[in-house]
Every structure is written in C-alpha cells, then in structure tokens.
Enzyme design. Sequence first.
Site, PDB file in Angstrom:
ATOM      1  N   SER A  80       0.223  -0.598   0.089  1.00 17.57           N
ATOM      2  CA  SER A  80       0.140  -0.233   0.155  1.00 17.57           C
ATOM      3  C   SER A  80       0.933   1.133  -0.405  1.00 17.57           C
ATOM      4  CB  SER A  80      -1.061   0.012   1.646  1.00 17.57           C
ATOM      5  OG  SER A  80      -1.486  -1.164   1.365  1.00 17.57           O
TER       6      SER A  80
HETATM    7  N1  SAM Z   1      -0.056  -4.865   4.228  1.00 21.25           N
HETATM    8  C1  SAM Z   1       0.148  -5.417   2.960  1.00 21.25           C
HETATM    9  C2  SAM Z   1       1.860  -4.607   2.567  1.00 21.25           C
HETATM   10  O1  SAM Z   1       2.063  -4.657   3.908  1.00 21.25           O
HETATM   11  O2  SAM Z   1       2.328  -5.110   1.872  1.00 21.25           O
HETATM   12  C3  SAM Z   1      -0.282  -4.724   1.672  1.00 21.25           C
HETATM   13  C4  SAM Z   1      -1.569  -5.654   1.090  1.00 21.25           C
HETATM   14  S1  SAM Z   1      -2.360  -5.636  -0.446  1.00 21.25           S
HETATM   15  C5  SAM Z   1      -2.662  -4.569  -0.506  1.00 21.25           C
HETATM   16  C6  SAM Z   1      -3.555  -6.570   0.096  1.00 21.25           C
HETATM   17  C7  SAM Z   1      -3.629  -8.093   0.847  1.00 21.25           C
HETATM   18  O3  SAM Z   1      -4.354  -8.741   0.820  1.00 21.25           O
HETATM   19  C8  SAM Z   1      -3.104  -8.725  -1.010  1.00 21.25           C
HETATM   20  O4  SAM Z   1      -1.498  -9.707  -0.912  1.00 21.25           O
HETATM   21  C9  SAM Z   1      -3.662  -9.990  -1.171  1.00 21.25           C
HETATM   22  O5  SAM Z   1      -3.672 -11.511  -1.841  1.00 21.25           O
HETATM   23  C10 SAM Z   1      -4.474  -9.884   0.394  1.00 21.25           C
HETATM   24  N2  SAM Z   1      -6.106 -10.676   0.471  1.00 21.25           N
HETATM   25  C11 SAM Z   1      -7.157 -10.804  -0.467  1.00 21.25           C
HETATM   26  N3  SAM Z   1      -8.161 -11.552   0.366  1.00 21.25           N
HETATM   27  C12 SAM Z   1      -7.798 -11.990   1.792  1.00 21.25           C
HETATM   28  C13 SAM Z   1      -8.343 -12.966   2.413  1.00 21.25           C
HETATM   29  N4  SAM Z   1      -9.508 -13.078   2.359  1.00 21.25           N
HETATM   30  N5  SAM Z   1      -7.714 -13.131   3.605  1.00 21.25           N
HETATM   31  C14 SAM Z   1      -6.264 -12.765   3.640  1.00 21.25           C
HETATM   32  N6  SAM Z   1      -5.369 -11.602   2.960  1.00 21.25           N
HETATM   33  C15 SAM Z   1      -6.100 -11.399   1.566  1.00 21.25           C
END
Ligand code: SAM
Length: 227
Positions: free
Chosen positions: A75
């Site tokens: 992000s």
């Molecule tokens: N917090 C992260 C970082 O610091 O790099 C950025 C996260 S990215 C914007 C969103 C993440 O949420 C992705 O890696 C995606 O695979 C994950 N995601 C989507 N749905 C999810 C779920 N139901 N459970 C866990 N992770 C999930």
Amino acid sequence: MWPRFSRETSAGTEDDFIADRQAMVDHQIADRGVRDPRVLGVMRTLPRHRFVPESAAAYAYQDRPLEIGSGQTISQPYIVALMTELLDLAPDDRVLEIGTGSGYQAAVLATLAKEVVTVERCEELGEVARERLKELGFDNVRVLVGDGTQGCPQYAPYDAIVVTASGPYVPDSLRHQLSDGGRLVCPVGPREAQRLVKVVRLGTTFAESESIGCVFVPLIGKEGWTE
Ligand code: SAM
C-alpha cells in the site's frame, strides 16, 4: 533492532535511502496530517525498500502503491501510516492484520505493539513475507496462510485489527474477535472505490466512524468478495 538493514541493491546502498525515507515521512505523511510520533518514528526507520522486489527498490519511497507479485501491491505509505494511527496502538497490544502482502504493514505494527498475527490468502506471498520478516529480525509476527475474512479465532481476542484489502462490509467474524475497547480499521465499499471505516468495540456494541476515501485490492473470501 533490524540487524540486516545494510544490504546493497542495484538502486543504491542503505545510506542512499535515508534521505528518501525522511522526505516520504515529512511530505507524504506528516504534511497530510498524521501526527502520532510513534507512527512517524517507525516509518522513518523501517527500510521499505526491503519489502518490494529489488527491481522496484528505487521507487520504494514514492507516494504510491507498488506491485509485489501475484497481482498484489504494497500500500501507499500514507495509507499505511493513517491506518496505523487510527488503530491507536499501545505497546502491550496484540494485533491481527488481514492481508500480509509484502509484510511491511505487519513490520510497522510489530514495532509498535507486542505481538502481530497476520493472515495472507496467497501462499507464495505469505511465505516470502514470513522469510523477510524473520531475516529483518522480527520475532513477534506470526504469518498464517488462509481466508482472513474469518479472522484467526485461535489467537483472539485482539486489541486491534487492520484489514488491508477492501470488502463489501466489515466481516462479522472480525468484529467479534476484538477485545472490549478494541479498534478495527477496514476499507469498505464497492470494488472501484472505498472508504476507511473504523469500528470500536464497546462491550456488546460497536461504534463506527468513517475516515478518508481509498482504493484497495479486493478482500476475497467467505465474508468478502467472490473471486
Ligand atoms: N499489508 C500489505 C503490505 O504491507 O504489503 C499490503 C496488502 S495488499 C494491498 C492486500 C493483500 O490482501 C493481498 O496480498 C491479498 O492477497 C490479500 N488478501 C485478499 N483477500 C484476503 C483474505 N480473504 N485473507 C487474507 N488475505 C487476503
């Protein structure tokens, strides 16, 4: 605290990144109104360039999300800072993060709180983040792979929960894994654009407020979007 910071990358040495990191905090974060000195402090020291692919290290301190593989992103720094500030963390807090991605937000949380459980849906990203956090010396983060919309009841309750992908609503399972007085921050809204929602648990009720508009990748799972 982070013993192996000084890796050289093709984009430069650790020293080359210090000025970029200070400018990121001053101009992208503090100037936009994030005031919590603990949040600003950790983002001044945490090597964000270590959380992106080496080919993207030169862009790590820019005002935008970056691709981290598997179609996912790390992000924008301002959003990480704002969500962390909204969580109002104390040093003894136990935190749940949904959406580990690169592990950067987890590292920010782990510096400010006692313990972090982070859940990632994509196995490959989860494994890379686990290794990265270990290599950087974080021993208070547990990286799990699974559907985070269900939370992680095994280690509940949590003083704070942050969801770093956007869902159509705040998952009920997550609300109920908050401790009394616990804070939850989650982007909520249609797939194209959302708002950050903060929920505070007050006994058996939940107080809700809205923060800024944002755009996140979708939260996919039982209490999120279908693929
Ligand atoms: N917090 C992260 C970082 O610091 O790099 C950025 C996260 S990215 C914007 C969103 C993440 O949420 C992705 O890696 C995606 O695979 C994950 N995601 C989507 N749905 C999810 C779920 N139901 N459970 C866990 N992770 C999930």
